[in-house]
Scaffold this active site. Structure first.
Site, mmCIF file in Angstrom:
data_model
loop_
_atom_site.group_PDB
_atom_site.id
_atom_site.type_symbol
_atom_site.label_atom_id
_atom_site.label_comp_id
_atom_site.label_asym_id
_atom_site.label_seq_id
_atom_site.Cartn_x
_atom_site.Cartn_y
_atom_site.Cartn_z
ATOM 1 N N HIS A 49 0.864 -1.175 0.000
ATOM 2 C CA HIS A 49 0.000 0.000 0.000
ATOM 3 C C HIS A 49 0.906 1.232 0.000
ATOM 4 C CE1 HIS A 49 -3.131 -2.909 1.540
ATOM 5 N NE2 HIS A 49 -3.730 -2.321 0.527
ATOM 6 N N ASP A 52 2.575 1.924 3.173
ATOM 7 C CA ASP A 52 3.625 0.980 3.591
ATOM 8 C C ASP A 52 4.971 1.531 3.115
ATOM 9 O OD1 ASP A 52 1.970 -1.119 4.600
ATOM 10 O OD2 ASP A 52 1.612 -1.830 2.557
ATOM 11 N N GLU A 174 -9.701 -4.211 -8.517
ATOM 12 C CA GLU A 174 -9.986 -5.417 -7.723
ATOM 13 C C GLU A 174 -11.440 -5.339 -7.257
ATOM 14 O OE1 GLU A 174 -7.279 -6.017 -4.420
ATOM 15 O OE2 GLU A 174 -8.527 -7.588 -3.561
ATOM 16 N N GLU A 210 -10.004 -11.599 -6.743
ATOM 17 C CA GLU A 210 -9.811 -12.248 -5.449
ATOM 18 C C GLU A 210 -10.903 -13.304 -5.262
ATOM 19 O OE1 GLU A 210 -8.694 -10.096 -1.943
ATOM 20 O OE2 GLU A 210 -9.969 -11.343 -0.675
ATOM 21 N N HIS A 213 -13.832 -12.419 -2.906
ATOM 22 C CA HIS A 213 -14.702 -11.365 -3.423
ATOM 23 C C HIS A 213 -15.685 -11.948 -4.449
ATOM 24 C CE1 HIS A 213 -11.411 -8.078 -2.471
ATOM 25 N NE2 HIS A 213 -11.759 -8.796 -1.416
ATOM 26 N N ASP A 248 -15.767 -10.996 4.811
ATOM 27 C CA ASP A 248 -14.634 -11.433 3.986
ATOM 28 C C ASP A 248 -13.637 -12.174 4.882
ATOM 29 O OD1 ASP A 248 -12.579 -11.648 2.169
ATOM 30 O OD2 ASP A 248 -12.284 -9.494 1.917
ATOM 31 N N ASP A 250 -10.964 -14.332 4.100
ATOM 32 C CA ASP A 250 -9.548 -14.466 3.724
ATOM 33 C C ASP A 250 -8.913 -15.735 4.306
ATOM 34 O OD1 ASP A 250 -9.719 -12.072 2.303
ATOM 35 O OD2 ASP A 250 -8.951 -10.856 3.948
ATOM 36 N N ASP A 282 -4.231 -13.443 -0.587
ATOM 37 C CA ASP A 282 -4.756 -12.409 0.319
ATOM 38 C C ASP A 282 -5.421 -13.156 1.474
ATOM 39 O OD1 ASP A 282 -5.516 -10.100 1.483
ATOM 40 O OD2 ASP A 282 -6.531 -9.264 -0.270
HETATM 41 C C1 3MF Z 1 -9.936 -6.193 0.794
HETATM 42 C C2 3MF Z 1 -8.780 -6.536 -0.041
HETATM 43 C C3 3MF Z 1 -7.612 -5.592 0.049
HETATM 44 C C4 3MF Z 1 -6.870 -5.445 -1.260
HETATM 45 C C5 3MF Z 1 -5.599 -4.661 -1.081
HETATM 46 C C6 3MF Z 1 -4.792 -4.584 -2.354
HETATM 47 C C7 3MF Z 1 -6.528 -5.305 2.140
HETATM 48 O O1 3MF Z 1 -10.930 -7.137 0.757
HETATM 49 O O2 3MF Z 1 -8.767 -7.548 -0.693
HETATM 50 O O3 3MF Z 1 -6.740 -6.090 1.045
HETATM 51 O O4 3MF Z 1 -6.562 -6.664 -1.817
HETATM 52 O O5 3MF Z 1 -5.913 -3.406 -0.616
HETATM 53 O O6 3MF Z 1 -4.980 -3.505 -3.013
HETATM 54 MG MG MG Z 2 -7.486 -8.560 -2.060
#
Ligand code: 3MF
Ligand code: MG
Length: 343
Positions: A49, A52, A174, A210, A213, A248, A250, A282
């Protein structure tokens, strides 16, 4: 024969374990310590990010952004890592409470674009041409809060401003259907690529899929990937898993549904995705995981991915063709299940 898969890592995937009902449970790991074991875990690249790379990026001058980013570049170089992509983290800033590019306040929309241009500069200094837009708060909690037609036009304006800022930059959208918003404006890859087609330079706008998602949108992640691949627009993937329609999660890749994971690997493998893109996970460690072993979700995801690559490569093509020719999909179904179970 396609190239070997390359794996990419996001520092946010090593986390403290906080959730909406409980505080962090593991100590914060500094950025440099997070990336240290990556090579050993089999990762080649990082996803960052903007903040970061440059903390408080909004408050830094152009030359500070350049020097801090180049400093980070040296650290990554030293670890033998490259940068896959960078993404502007608009959603954590109080100014972005109502979204960035689609905020009702024109000053906020301007801020979002200016901050994203800084992220584009960060991409350039780190030697990547890939900017990811996860459109976190570009949506609404209640439909009446924004004019949705205008909001989509604002998204196109933002994309065009980003493209204009740097002639090389490519934007991967995304998509995600909800969370943090009740409804997000770009919920699927179809929406993302429709937006791309309206951009000033459609060839520089694509997507990142993703797993979770797509599942949250009620769609099959491998078909979402296939749609983007068919249009040469799959520029990265965030593999993980998701147990139904809830927040979500993950989860580690393959954790919930090995068959759905197999099909994602299959679609990537058949399209020789490894030749052009990197595989990122992710994923989030379970809150129960102790700090010393809180990177297993990453290592395990990679392990399962590679095991599924083997499963894809070793499924008997003659058997598959025979079943398809005979239109005997019951047989094909059984053969896949037996292959996955190793029987
Ligand atoms: C949220 C995400 C994000 C994005 C990330 C990359 C924090 O559901 O998936 O993870 O993947 O911001 O741009
Ligand atoms: Mg993501």
């Amino acid at each position: 024969m396609s190239k070997a898969y390359r794996f990419s890592f996001g520092p946010w995937t090593v986390s403290e374990g906080g959730d909406p009902f409980g505080p962090p449970i593991r100590p914060t790991v500094e950025f440099a310590a997070k990336i240290k074991p990556l090579k050993e875990l089999g990762f080649d690249a990082v996803m960052l990010h903007d903040d970061d790379a440059v903390p408080e990026v909004d408050r830094k001058s152009a030359s500070q952004i350049e020097s801090e980013t180049k400093e980070l570049g040296k650290l990554l170089d030293g670890e033998g890592l490259v940068t896959e992509l960078a993404a502007p983290r608009l959603w954590e800033d109080p100014r972005g409470a109502d979204g960035g590019y689609t905020a009702n306040d024109a000053n906020v929309r301007q801020w979002a674009i200016e901050r994203t241009k800084r992220c584009v500069d960060i991409c350039r200094y780190l030697g990547t041409d890939l900017l990811v837009l996860w459109l976190a708060r570009e949506g609404t909690y209640i439909r009446e809060a924004k004019n949705a037609v205008d909001a989509h036009k604002h998204l196109i304006d933002a994309i065009n401003a980003i493209l204009e800022h740097d002639a090389q930059i490519r934007i991967a959208i995304e998509p995600k259907p909800n969370e943090p918003m009740d409804q997000a404006y770009i919920p699927t890859i179809g929406h993302a690529l429709a937006l791309a087609s309206q951009a000033a330079d459609p060839s520089r706008v694509g997507g990142l899929i993703e797993t979770a998602h797509a599942i949250l949108a009620g769609l099959d992640p491998s078909d979402e990937m296939a749609f983007a691949l068919a249009m040469n627009k799959l520029w990265s993937v965030h593999l993980n898993d998701q147990n139904g329609l809830k927040f979500d999660q993950d989860k580690a890749f393959g954790s919930t549904n090995l068959r759905v994971a197999f099909n994602q690997v299959r679609v990537l493998e058949r399209a020789a995705f490894a030749d052009s893109g990197m595989v990122a996970f992710d994923v989030k460690a379970m809150r129960t995981q102790k700090a010393e072993v809180a990177t297993k979700h990453l290592a395990n995801s990679r392990h399962i991915f590679l095991a599924l690559v083997e499963k894809v490569r070793t499924f008997d093509p003659n058997l598959e063709q025979q079943c398809i020719t005979n239109r005997d999909y019951e047989q094909l179904d059984l053969a896949i299940l037996e292959h996955l179970m190793g029987s």
